[in-house]
Design a protein around this motif. Structure first.
Motif, PDB file in Angstrom:
ATOM      1  N   GLN A  24       6.737  98.333  24.832  1.00  0.00           N
ATOM      2  CA  GLN A  24       6.200  98.120  26.172  1.00  0.00           C
ATOM      3  C   GLN A  24       4.683  97.982  26.138  1.00  0.00           C
ATOM      4  OE1 GLN A  24       8.226  97.610  28.627  1.00  0.00           O
ATOM      5  NE2 GLN A  24       6.662  97.279  30.161  1.00  0.00           N
ATOM      6  N   PHE A  25       4.031  98.840  25.340  1.00  0.00           N
ATOM      7  CA  PHE A  25       2.577  98.740  25.189  1.00  0.00           C
ATOM      8  C   PHE A  25       2.196  97.407  24.548  1.00  0.00           C
ATOM      9  CE2 PHE A  25      -0.802  99.063  21.994  1.00  0.00           C
ATOM     10  CZ  PHE A  25      -1.908  99.252  22.820  1.00  0.00           C
ATOM     11  N   LYS A  26       2.956  97.014  23.536  1.00  0.00           N
ATOM     12  CA  LYS A  26       2.650  95.790  22.802  1.00  0.00           C
ATOM     13  C   LYS A  26       2.770  94.556  23.677  1.00  0.00           C
ATOM     14  CE  LYS A  26       1.740  93.657  18.878  1.00  0.00           C
ATOM     15  NZ  LYS A  26       0.441  93.847  18.182  1.00  0.00           N
ATOM     16  N   VAL A  27       3.847  94.472  24.453  1.00  0.00           N
ATOM     17  CA  VAL A  27       4.045  93.279  25.273  1.00  0.00           C
ATOM     18  C   VAL A  27       3.001  93.215  26.392  1.00  0.00           C
ATOM     19  CG1 VAL A  27       5.710  94.285  26.917  1.00  0.00           C
ATOM     20  CG2 VAL A  27       5.783  91.848  26.382  1.00  0.00           C
ATOM     21  N   GLN A  28       2.649  94.348  26.970  1.00  0.00           N
ATOM     22  CA  GLN A  28       1.664  94.342  28.048  1.00  0.00           C
ATOM     23  C   GLN A  28       0.270  93.995  27.533  1.00  0.00           C
ATOM     24  OE1 GLN A  28       1.998  98.159  29.979  1.00  0.00           O
ATOM     25  NE2 GLN A  28       3.845  97.603  31.094  1.00  0.00           N
ATOM     26  N   SER A  29      -0.101  94.600  26.407  1.00  0.00           N
ATOM     27  CA  SER A  29      -1.438  94.338  25.861  1.00  0.00           C
ATOM     28  C   SER A  29      -1.563  92.915  25.330  1.00  0.00           C
ATOM     29  CB  SER A  29      -1.762  95.344  24.751  1.00  0.00           C
ATOM     30  OG  SER A  29      -0.832  95.251  23.689  1.00  0.00           O
ATOM     31  N   THR A  30      -0.511  92.423  24.681  1.00  0.00           N
ATOM     32  CA  THR A  30      -0.553  91.060  24.133  1.00  0.00           C
ATOM     33  C   THR A  30      -0.581  90.026  25.249  1.00  0.00           C
ATOM     34  OG1 THR A  30       0.702  91.798  22.208  1.00  0.00           O
ATOM     35  CG2 THR A  30       0.568  89.436  22.558  1.00  0.00           C
ATOM     36  N   ALA A 202       7.308  90.196  23.145  1.00  0.00           N
ATOM     37  CA  ALA A 202       8.389  90.280  24.133  1.00  0.00           C
ATOM     38  C   ALA A 202       9.727  90.533  23.440  1.00  0.00           C
ATOM     39  CB  ALA A 202       8.455  88.999  24.949  1.00  0.00           C
ATOM     40  N   ALA A 203       9.942  89.902  22.293  1.00  0.00           N
ATOM     41  CA  ALA A 203      11.196  90.075  21.560  1.00  0.00           C
ATOM     42  C   ALA A 203      11.379  91.512  21.093  1.00  0.00           C
ATOM     43  CB  ALA A 203      11.242  89.126  20.364  1.00  0.00           C
ATOM     44  N   LEU A 204      10.275  92.183  20.823  1.00  0.00           N
ATOM     45  CA  LEU A 204      10.358  93.572  20.364  1.00  0.00           C
ATOM     46  C   LEU A 204      10.978  94.472  21.430  1.00  0.00           C
ATOM     47  CD1 LEU A 204       9.682  95.427  17.992  1.00  0.00           C
ATOM     48  CD2 LEU A 204       7.439  95.819  19.021  1.00  0.00           C
ATOM     49  N   THR A 205      10.790  94.132  22.697  1.00  0.00           N
ATOM     50  CA  THR A 205      11.390  94.938  23.759  1.00  0.00           C
ATOM     51  C   THR A 205      12.910  94.841  23.722  1.00  0.00           C
ATOM     52  OG1 THR A 205      11.283  93.143  25.403  1.00  0.00           O
ATOM     53  CG2 THR A 205       9.377  94.595  25.227  1.00  0.00           C
ATOM     54  N   TYR A 206      13.426  93.683  23.314  1.00  0.00           N
ATOM     55  CA  TYR A 206      14.885  93.530  23.205  1.00  0.00           C
ATOM     56  C   TYR A 206      15.425  94.275  21.991  1.00  0.00           C
ATOM     57  CZ  TYR A 206      14.374  89.974  26.797  1.00  0.00           C
ATOM     58  OH  TYR A 206      14.099  89.340  27.971  1.00  0.00           O
ATOM     59  N   VAL A 207      14.635  94.318  20.935  1.00  0.00           N
ATOM     60  CA  VAL A 207      15.028  95.105  19.764  1.00  0.00           C
ATOM     61  C   VAL A 207      15.113  96.578  20.137  1.00  0.00           C
ATOM     62  CG1 VAL A 207      14.349  95.841  17.438  1.00  0.00           C
ATOM     63  CG2 VAL A 207      14.036  93.456  18.125  1.00  0.00           C
TER      64      VAL A 207
END
Length: 232
Positions: A24-30, A202-207
């Motif tokens: 969640q942090f990664k997708v928001q920051s990216t 974004a894909a990491l959130t699905y993982v």
């Protein structure tokens, strides 16, 4: 009863919880980072989505604005691609990536991508399974009805199946997005890696969601006695 007061199996979810927080942090920051960088094409997310659909000879899908933050999605039943304001109206690298990703789902639908069709079919089953799983499990444990608790676990497995099928669908949509952006000339060679980072985040959130579902299923199987355990 351990399930009601203290459940040591909760520790099984810790890796998934940590991954979900990071994702969640990664997708928001990216997304925030690359939302500040405009694409050289000057096209907005909505324009790029429509262009990609036209490039693939898809003329019966509408591109609409939808409220919310990153609420972008494709509705296959009504054939509507909905984009959030920060994607629909923006010409940033992040916006183009998200818009192209959702257009990738439209292409999957148009050309009968099997995992996409499977996911669409099991959506109602997964929704019902998610709603019934925990009430059935709870009632089964409270009243000592082990079979009822296990039926709840089986119901939850439909949600797990949905998450497992979602992974290839999302990764494939991102691959189609990058290809469409490159082939259509909507991104330059220098811009593509930045947009790819947005889609990878974004894909990491699905993982994370898939890992959470799988570990939750394992936890529920332990609680309900699928492996021979009988709750005291």
């Amino acid at each position: 009863m351990p399930f009601l007061w203290y459940d040591p199996t909760m520790i099984l979810l810790l890796p998934a919880i940590l991954l979900a927080m990071y994702a969640q942090f990664k997708v928001q920051s990216t997304f925030a980072r690359y939302s500040r960088i405009p694409a050289r094409s000057g096209l907005t997310g909505a324009e790029v989505a429509r262009e990609i659909l036209r490039d693939n000879r898809i003329y019966d899908v509408r591109v609409e604005l939808t409220p919310g933050i990153l609420t972008d999605h494709y509705d296959p039943h009504n054939k509507v691609l909905r984009l959030s304001p920060q994607v629909y109206n923006s010409s940033s690298l992040a916006a183009l990536g998200v818009a192209a990703h959702e257009a990738g789902h439209v292409i999957q639908h148009q050309y009968g991508y099997v995992p996409f069709n499977i996911r669409t079919l099991i959506v109602p089953v997964a929704a019902i399974g998610s709603q019934l799983a925990f009430p059935l499990l709870f009632l089964g444990l409270v009243f000592g009805l082990r079979e009822l608790a296990q039926i709840g676990v089986i119901a939850f497995s439909a949600a797990v199946l949905f998450q497992l099928v979602t992974l290839p669908v999302e990764y494939n949509a991102s691959s189609r997005a990058i290809e469409a952006l490159e082939v259509g000339g909507y991104l330059t060679r220098e811009e593509t890696p930045h947009t790819r980072k947005v889609l990878s985040a974004a894909a990491l959130t699905y993982v994370a969601a898939t890992l959470t579902a799988v570990l939750q299923l394992l936890r529920l199987m332990l609680i309900s006695g699928f492996f021979g355990r009988r709750d005291e």
